[in-house]
Structure formats: C-alpha cells, structure tokens
Motif scaffolding. Structure first.
Motif, PDB file in Angstrom:
ATOM      1  N   SER A  43       0.835  -1.204   0.000  1.00  0.00           N
ATOM      2  CA  SER A  43       0.000   0.000   0.000  1.00  0.00           C
ATOM      3  C   SER A  43       0.869   1.253   0.000  1.00  0.00           C
ATOM      4  N   GLY A  44       0.338   2.281  -0.601  1.00  0.00           N
ATOM      5  CA  GLY A  44       1.090   3.523  -0.750  1.00  0.00           C
ATOM      6  C   GLY A  44       1.174   4.355   0.517  1.00  0.00           C
ATOM      7  N   VAL A  45       0.276   4.127   1.453  1.00  0.00           N
ATOM      8  CA  VAL A  45       0.207   4.937   2.667  1.00  0.00           C
ATOM      9  C   VAL A  45       0.135   4.015   3.880  1.00  0.00           C
ATOM     10  N   LYS A  46       0.928   4.313   4.900  1.00  0.00           N
ATOM     11  CA  LYS A  46       0.871   3.583   6.167  1.00  0.00           C
ATOM     12  C   LYS A  46       0.405   4.563   7.236  1.00  0.00           C
ATOM     13  N   ARG A  47      -0.592   4.154   8.015  1.00  0.00           N
ATOM     14  CA  ARG A  47      -1.125   4.995   9.081  1.00  0.00           C
ATOM     15  C   ARG A  47      -1.030   4.261  10.409  1.00  0.00           C
ATOM     16  N   VAL A  48      -0.690   4.984  11.456  1.00  0.00           N
ATOM     17  CA  VAL A  48      -0.571   4.432  12.800  1.00  0.00           C
ATOM     18  C   VAL A  48      -1.687   5.019  13.652  1.00  0.00           C
ATOM     19  N   VAL A  49      -2.431   4.128  14.322  1.00  0.00           N
ATOM     20  CA  VAL A  49      -3.547   4.566  15.154  1.00  0.00           C
ATOM     21  C   VAL A  49      -3.457   3.885  16.514  1.00  0.00           C
TER      22      VAL A  49
END
Length: 177
Positions: free
Chosen positions: A116-122
């Motif tokens: 995936s082009g974007v990694k998000r941390v939550v």
C-alpha cells in the motif's frame, strides 16, 4: 464488513477494507513471535483499498475505562514507545509473512499491507473514567500523541490517538463500540 473484537472493543470496518487481528494470526503466534526475543504486534492490520492509493492501518487498542489489574507504570509512561515498537515489529513480521506465512489469507493481507502507498498508525485509547492520577493525568492522550508523532514520523507523519467518541470524526474506515 469485517467485525473484529479487541478485548472489550468491537471494530466494524467498512466495505473495501480487509482487516485481521494481526496479533492472533497464525504466522505471528507460531513463527514470528516464537523467534528468539519475541516480537511485539499491533492488534489490527487493516488494508483499505479504495480510494487509491491504498492505505494500511496499523491499529493498537488500549481500553483503560475499567481497570481490573493496575497497569504497569512502564506500560503507561512508555505507551508511545510501546506502540512504536509494536508498529516496527509488525511491519517486519508482515514482510516475513509475505514469504513464509502458511495461511494464504495471511500471506495476501501481508503483501497488500506492505504494497500500500500509505501507512497509518492509530492508537485507539479509551481513557480511564475515574479520577485523574499520576498514571492517567488530565492530558494523557495528548501527551501520548505528541510522543507518538516524534517516534513514528518516518512511517506516519500524522498518527492518530482516537477513542470511541472521536473515531467517527477522524475519517477512518471503521467504527468502534
């Protein structure tokens, strides 16, 4: 629409999201975490394929609303570092799973998560509802977010610290109850 249970929290993901309880996956529990030193893992890895570019969500959930056993102070004071360690180990574990996972579904989600082009941390953080103490000061979530921003900057320049009340306003592809 996948529904995943993380302790007392239910995560309902929208259409176009492939999600798994990463810390309970076969590859993590039997291979990756079994390696010397043991590896950490986030609770949920979710891949949102639409709209492009695809986004990988690395979600750690902590529910401090009801405390049956006092949390270790190092887990509270170092929460941002703990999440960072889990994110880094999870990304390495996903890379290993793309080649070595025995379950086709786990191998597929690992491959799509890494591609995936974007990694998000939550960090989904349900705050303690009792009186504020040294472990849970008034600005606890804000302090954790500030630390997390510094620690995961190379992965996600804008990590999120959410709770049930703020999830719907954050524009994430899931709801929590």
């Amino acid at each position: 629409m996948p529904r995943l249970q993380v302790d007392t929290l239910s995560f309902d993901f929208g259409a176009g999201v492939n999600a798994q309880l990463y810390d309970r996956s076969q590859h993590y529990t039997t291979v990756w975490n079994a390696s010397p030193g043991g590896k950490k893992a986030v609770d949920v890895v979710a891949v949102q394929s639409m709209p492009p570019p695809s986004t990988t969500w690395l979600i750690e959930a902590k529910d401090f609303r009801v405390i049956t056993n006092p949390p270790r102070p190092c887990n509270i004071g170092r929460l941002a570092q703990l999440v960072t360690d889990k994110v880094n180990d999870t990304l390495a574990g996903l890379a290993d799973a793309t080649s070595h996972a025995s379950e086709p579904g786990e191998k597929a989600i690992a491959a799509s998560a890494l591609a995936s082009g974007v990694k998000r941390v939550v960090l989904h953080l349900e705050p303690h509802t009792g009186p504020h103490t040294a472990l849970f000061p008034t600005a606890f979530a804000a302090n954790v977010l500030q630390q997390l921003r510094q620690l995961v900057r190379s992965i996600d320049a804008n990590p999120l610290v959410l709770n049930i009340a703020s999830t719907s306003r954050a524009g994430v592809p899931w709801n929590v109850s």
